[in-house]
Design an enzyme around this catalytic site. Structure first.
Site, PDB file in Angstrom:
ATOM      1  N   GLU A 143      -3.007  -4.698  -2.879  1.00  0.00           N
ATOM      2  CA  GLU A 143      -3.526  -5.597  -3.926  1.00  0.00           C
ATOM      3  C   GLU A 143      -3.515  -4.916  -5.289  1.00  0.00           C
ATOM      4  O   GLU A 143      -3.097  -5.478  -6.301  1.00  0.00           O
ATOM      5  CB  GLU A 143      -4.971  -6.010  -3.615  1.00  0.00           C
ATOM      6  CG  GLU A 143      -5.158  -6.809  -2.359  1.00  0.00           C
ATOM      7  CD  GLU A 143      -5.449  -5.929  -1.144  1.00  0.00           C
ATOM      8  OE1 GLU A 143      -4.815  -4.862  -1.001  1.00  0.00           O
ATOM      9  OE2 GLU A 143      -6.291  -6.325  -0.322  1.00  0.00           O
ATOM     10  N   ASN A 193       0.842  -1.201   0.000  1.00  0.00           N
ATOM     11  CA  ASN A 193       0.000   0.000   0.000  1.00  0.00           C
ATOM     12  C   ASN A 193       0.877   1.252   0.000  1.00  0.00           C
ATOM     13  O   ASN A 193       1.944   1.298   0.633  1.00  0.00           O
ATOM     14  CB  ASN A 193      -1.029   0.001   1.134  1.00  0.00           C
ATOM     15  CG  ASN A 193      -0.482  -0.303   2.503  1.00  0.00           C
ATOM     16  OD1 ASN A 193       0.591  -0.868   2.637  1.00  0.00           O
ATOM     17  ND2 ASN A 193      -1.223   0.067   3.534  1.00  0.00           N
ATOM     18  N   ILE A 194       0.408   2.245  -0.723  1.00  0.00           N
ATOM     19  CA  ILE A 194       1.140   3.513  -0.877  1.00  0.00           C
ATOM     20  C   ILE A 194       0.148   4.625  -0.559  1.00  0.00           C
ATOM     21  O   ILE A 194      -0.805   4.845  -1.312  1.00  0.00           O
ATOM     22  CB  ILE A 194       1.675   3.662  -2.319  1.00  0.00           C
ATOM     23  CG1 ILE A 194       2.563   2.455  -2.682  1.00  0.00           C
ATOM     24  CG2 ILE A 194       2.448   4.976  -2.470  1.00  0.00           C
ATOM     25  CD1 ILE A 194       2.824   2.297  -4.165  1.00  0.00           C
ATOM     26  N   GLU A 195       0.354   5.265   0.590  1.00  0.00           N
ATOM     27  CA  GLU A 195      -0.623   6.254   1.061  1.00  0.00           C
ATOM     28  C   GLU A 195      -0.308   7.655   0.531  1.00  0.00           C
ATOM     29  O   GLU A 195       0.744   7.894  -0.072  1.00  0.00           O
ATOM     30  CB  GLU A 195      -0.666   6.222   2.594  1.00  0.00           C
ATOM     31  CG  GLU A 195      -1.102   4.837   3.060  1.00  0.00           C
ATOM     32  CD  GLU A 195      -1.332   4.735   4.556  1.00  0.00           C
ATOM     33  OE1 GLU A 195      -0.846   5.585   5.322  1.00  0.00           O
ATOM     34  OE2 GLU A 195      -2.020   3.772   4.952  1.00  0.00           O
ATOM     35  N   CYS A 221      -4.057   0.598  -2.480  1.00  0.00           N
ATOM     36  CA  CYS A 221      -3.910  -0.614  -1.657  1.00  0.00           C
ATOM     37  C   CYS A 221      -2.834  -1.538  -2.237  1.00  0.00           C
ATOM     38  O   CYS A 221      -2.541  -1.489  -3.436  1.00  0.00           O
ATOM     39  CB  CYS A 221      -5.219  -1.390  -1.621  1.00  0.00           C
ATOM     40  SG  CYS A 221      -6.543  -0.578  -0.739  1.00  0.00           S
ATOM     41  N   CYS A 276     -10.278  -4.910   0.166  1.00  0.00           N
ATOM     42  CA  CYS A 276     -11.365  -3.930   0.286  1.00  0.00           C
ATOM     43  C   CYS A 276     -12.264  -4.002  -0.958  1.00  0.00           C
ATOM     44  O   CYS A 276     -11.934  -4.671  -1.939  1.00  0.00           O
ATOM     45  CB  CYS A 276     -10.794  -2.516   0.452  1.00  0.00           C
ATOM     46  SG  CYS A 276     -10.172  -1.805  -1.085  1.00  0.00           S
ATOM     47  N   CYS A 291     -10.605  -3.114  -4.296  1.00  0.00           N
ATOM     48  CA  CYS A 291      -9.671  -4.153  -4.745  1.00  0.00           C
ATOM     49  C   CYS A 291     -10.423  -5.383  -5.235  1.00  0.00           C
ATOM     50  O   CYS A 291     -10.010  -6.023  -6.205  1.00  0.00           O
ATOM     51  CB  CYS A 291      -8.696  -4.522  -3.626  1.00  0.00           C
ATOM     52  SG  CYS A 291      -7.496  -3.201  -3.312  1.00  0.00           S
TER      53      CYS A 291
HETATM   54  N1  THU Z   1      -5.379  -1.435   2.636  1.00  0.00           N
HETATM   55  C1  THU Z   1      -4.829  -2.249   1.685  1.00  0.00           C
HETATM   56  O1  THU Z   1      -3.693  -2.046   1.250  1.00  0.00           O
HETATM   57  N2  THU Z   1      -5.562  -3.296   1.255  1.00  0.00           N
HETATM   58  C2  THU Z   1      -6.817  -3.604   1.680  1.00  0.00           C
HETATM   59  O2  THU Z   1      -7.424  -4.513   1.155  1.00  0.00           O
HETATM   60  C3  THU Z   1      -7.406  -2.856   2.779  1.00  0.00           C
HETATM   61  C4  THU Z   1      -6.716  -1.603   3.162  1.00  0.00           C
HETATM   62  C5  THU Z   1      -4.598  -0.303   3.126  1.00  0.00           C
HETATM   63  C6  THU Z   1      -5.087   1.052   2.704  1.00  0.00           C
HETATM   64  C7  THU Z   1      -4.489   1.930   3.780  1.00  0.00           C
HETATM   65  O3  THU Z   1      -3.166   2.263   3.415  1.00  0.00           O
HETATM   66  C8  THU Z   1      -4.446   1.051   5.016  1.00  0.00           C
HETATM   67  O4  THU Z   1      -4.611  -0.283   4.548  1.00  0.00           O
HETATM   68  C9  THU Z   1      -5.513   1.355   6.038  1.00  0.00           C
HETATM   69  O5  THU Z   1      -6.774   1.393   5.455  1.00  0.00           O
END
Ligand code: THU
Length: 149
Positions: free
Chosen positions: A59, A46-48, A57, A92, A95
């Protein structure tokens, strides 16, 4: 079906990718590893973003890497998702829709269950998925549109 060895390999790859995550806001690193039907593995994390909604996310990072490297005919055999906290992290909604686009009826999702990792068919993750629509032309003619077609 997916062998135990392959499951473990994907989980290991996802865990390695998780170490690369950029998560200064949630502090919830997620890793993912996809294996294509022809056996190539792609990973992602994940890259915020400070504008939270722009976060990608783990995935989707892995899947977009897969697609950009392999091209439009590529299908997912399996995708593993890991978290640093070792808690269940199922993909999520966004995804799930993206996984669905590149799935076959055999595609599975691997993630941490109550105790061990579980292998769950993608079909159980998005029942009633949006997988087709009808494009209606100006002359009234119509065409069914389905993923990739
Ligand atoms: N996140 C994912 O990378 N994949 C998911 O399926 C659920 C959420 C990440 C997004 C965010 O960076 C962190 O989890 C908290 O929501």
């Amino acid at each position: 079906m997916i062998s135990k060895d392959l499951q473990e390999q994907l989980i290991k790859c996802a865990k390695e990718a998780q170490e690369k995550s950029y998560t200064p806001y949630s502090k919830f690193p997620v890793g993912a590893a996809v294996i294509t039907e022809d056996g190539d593995i792609f990973t992602g994390c994940n890259i915020e973003n400070i504008s939270y909604g722009l976060t990608n996310c783990g995935e989707r990072t892995a899947i977009f890497k897969m697609m950009s490297e392999k091209g439009p005919k590529t299908k997912i055999k399996a995708i593993a998702v890991t978290t640093k906290a070792d808690i269940a992290c199922t993909p999520c909604g966004a995804c799930r829709q993206v996984i669905q686009e590149f799935s076959t009826p055999e595609t599975v999702v691997i993630y941490k269950g109550e105790k061990d990792y579980v292998v769950v068919p993608m079909s159980q993750h998005l029942p009633g998925a949006f997988t087709e629509f009808v494009a209606i032309d100006q002359d009234g003619s119509s065409k069914r549109i389905q993923p990739g077609v």
